[in-house]
Design an enzyme around this catalytic site. Structure first.
Site, mmCIF file in Angstrom:
data_model
loop_
_atom_site.group_PDB
_atom_site.id
_atom_site.type_symbol
_atom_site.label_atom_id
_atom_site.label_comp_id
_atom_site.label_asym_id
_atom_site.label_seq_id
_atom_site.Cartn_x
_atom_site.Cartn_y
_atom_site.Cartn_z
ATOM 1 N N HIS A 175 22.752 27.491 13.185
ATOM 2 C CA HIS A 175 22.400 28.145 14.451
ATOM 3 C C HIS A 175 22.291 27.059 15.525
ATOM 4 O O HIS A 175 21.524 26.099 15.367
ATOM 5 C CB HIS A 175 21.036 28.837 14.336
ATOM 6 C CG HIS A 175 21.058 30.130 13.581
ATOM 7 N ND1 HIS A 175 21.535 30.241 12.308
ATOM 8 C CD2 HIS A 175 20.657 31.382 13.952
ATOM 9 C CE1 HIS A 175 21.421 31.503 11.917
ATOM 10 N NE2 HIS A 175 20.905 32.215 12.888
ATOM 11 N N GLU A 230 21.712 29.063 20.741
ATOM 12 C CA GLU A 230 21.160 30.411 20.974
ATOM 13 C C GLU A 230 20.142 30.276 22.114
ATOM 14 O O GLU A 230 20.304 30.880 23.164
ATOM 15 C CB GLU A 230 20.492 30.933 19.692
ATOM 16 C CG GLU A 230 19.893 32.332 19.823
ATOM 17 C CD GLU A 230 19.133 32.777 18.554
ATOM 18 O OE1 GLU A 230 18.768 31.911 17.736
ATOM 19 O OE2 GLU A 230 18.896 34.003 18.423
ATOM 20 N N HIS A 278 27.155 36.793 9.990
ATOM 21 C CA HIS A 278 25.868 36.275 10.485
ATOM 22 C C HIS A 278 24.840 37.393 10.351
ATOM 23 O O HIS A 278 24.679 38.222 11.235
ATOM 24 C CB HIS A 278 26.031 35.825 11.948
ATOM 25 C CG HIS A 278 24.789 35.225 12.545
ATOM 26 N ND1 HIS A 278 24.826 34.435 13.680
ATOM 27 C CD2 HIS A 278 23.476 35.298 12.187
ATOM 28 C CE1 HIS A 278 23.595 34.061 13.983
ATOM 29 N NE2 HIS A 278 22.761 34.580 13.104
HETATM 30 N N1 HPA Z 1 17.808 32.775 15.197
HETATM 31 C C1 HPA Z 1 17.197 31.822 14.487
HETATM 32 N N2 HPA Z 1 16.630 32.048 13.324
HETATM 33 C C2 HPA Z 1 16.667 33.279 12.832
HETATM 34 C C3 HPA Z 1 17.281 34.296 13.506
HETATM 35 C C4 HPA Z 1 17.897 34.034 14.754
HETATM 36 O O1 HPA Z 1 18.456 34.891 15.453
HETATM 37 N N3 HPA Z 1 17.136 35.394 12.733
HETATM 38 C C5 HPA Z 1 16.478 35.034 11.624
HETATM 39 N N4 HPA Z 1 16.178 33.751 11.677
HETATM 40 ZN ZN ZN Z 2 20.756 34.357 13.083
#
Ligand code: HPA
Ligand code: ZN
Length: 337
Positions: free
Chosen positions: A198, A201, A18
């Site tokens: 993703h 988060e 990642h």
């Molecule tokens: N999250 C979402 N998009 C992203 C990230 C991240 O940590 N880094 C680069 N693009």
């Molecule tokens: Zn990322």
């Protein structure tokens, strides 16, 4: 005890799954490329730019991240960026990388996909030949743009599928759920490519469910907020779904207040297949080894847990069983010593 773990973290062969290549763009290289390409920056100096690296959330980071990458215009720029990353992680005994790039962000500035790919892929091939680092390249769609843009980008990518090993989804998470991208990821699957998204988060557990059930992902990037939902944790454990966790990123983007509260060990305790990554190392204060070091220093990591994390990085990789076995044997040898 911690001293031994720090030495093991240094010595063990490592994989990173990642990593946004544009997030490895160091301030010094931003200024060098700005000069080379006569791009006007909003920052007067390297120190000025570095001072902007303080973020309260994902969006504040993304604003600086997209501004920084505006200096990437030519094949050489993409090559130099990728080569700098590979040289840096080679020193840390990283032997396999699976890296994201954000083509839509560069297409918007008029940089053709062929130029982006020639530079990134050229450096990855050079890294394989001269540093012995194997790689996969993941084309990541930007979720703040409509699915139609992702579909157009996929069309542009189709003549280059020999150089694209998988597909991802990144950028602003809240308000941009995985369900918006069902068509494009169904196409990626039809092309026989793995996908990783993703989710969790900043976004809710519901987004992780959608990534699993609607997009049929092969990995989840981050996944922290999955821990809020017991049924989801059970599902992720049952599926042996990899979570590509990024501790220093989580700290810098205020996903956790303190590394001492980072959920990585809880994830392992709950049977989740988590592994460690740097995400955007130029912005978050550390490359892969720094992430392992910070964890060892701030959390009660055991020798057995470090060994597990080192193994998880390779078992989660998009490598052949034969290559995985070779890397795992090398990891085990370090831990046997
Ligand atoms: N999250 C979402 N998009 C992203 C990230 C991240 O940590 N880094 C680069 N693009
Ligand atoms: Zn990322």
């Amino acid at each position: 005890m911690k001293e031994e773990l720090l030495q093991l973290a240094e010595a063990m062969p490592k994989a990173e799954l990642h990593l946004h290549i544009e997030g490895s763009l160091e301030p010094e290289l931003v200024f060098k490329l700005a000069k080379r390409n006569q791009v006007q920056l909003d920052y007067a100096s390297v120190e000025n730019l570095k001072a902007a690296y303080s973020f309260n959330n994902l969006q504040e980071f993304l604003d600086v991240y997209y501004a920084g990458m505006s200096v990437l215009l030519t094949e050489d720029d993409f090559y130099d960026l990728t080569w700098a990353y590979l040289q840096r992680v080679h020193e840390e005994k990283v032997v396999h990388v699976e890296i994201f790039f954000d083509p839509q962000a560069h297409l918007e500035r008029g940089v053709p996909l062929t130029v982006q790919l020639a530079g990134i892929h050229g450096a990855l091939e050079a890294g394989k030949a001269t540093l012995g680092i194997s790689y996969r390249l993941i084309l990541s769609f930007l979720r703040h743009l409509p699915e139609s843009s992702a579909l157009e980008t996929l069309e542009l990518a189709k003549p280059h599928l020999d150089q694209i090993d998988g597909f991802g989804l990144d950028s602003s998470e809240k308000g941009f759920p995985p369900e918006n991208f069902q068509q494009v990821f169904a196409e990626c699957k039809k092309l026989g490519k793995p996908i990783t998204v993703h989710a969790g988060e900043e976004g809710p557990p519901e987004y992780v469910w959608q990534a699993l059930d609607l997009l049929k992902v092969d990995r989840i990037d981050h996944g922290n907020r999955a821990l809020e939902d017991d049924a989801l944790v059970e599902r992720l454990a049952k599926d042996k779904m990899t979570l590509t966790v990024c501790p220093l990123s989580n700290l810098k983007l205020c996903v956790v207040e303190d590394l001492k509260e980072h959920p990585l060990l809880t994830m392992l305790d709950k049977g989740l297949h988590a592994m460690v990554n740097s995400d955007d190392p130029a912005y978050f204060g550390g490359y892969l080894l720094d992430n392992y070091r910070a964890l060892i220093e701030q959390l009660p990591v055991t020798r057995q847990q470090l060994h597990q994390l080192a193994r998880n990085a390779f078992t989660s990789a998009w490598l052949s069983d034969e290559d995985k076995a070779r890397h795992l044997a090398a990891v085990d040898e370090v831990f046997a010593g």
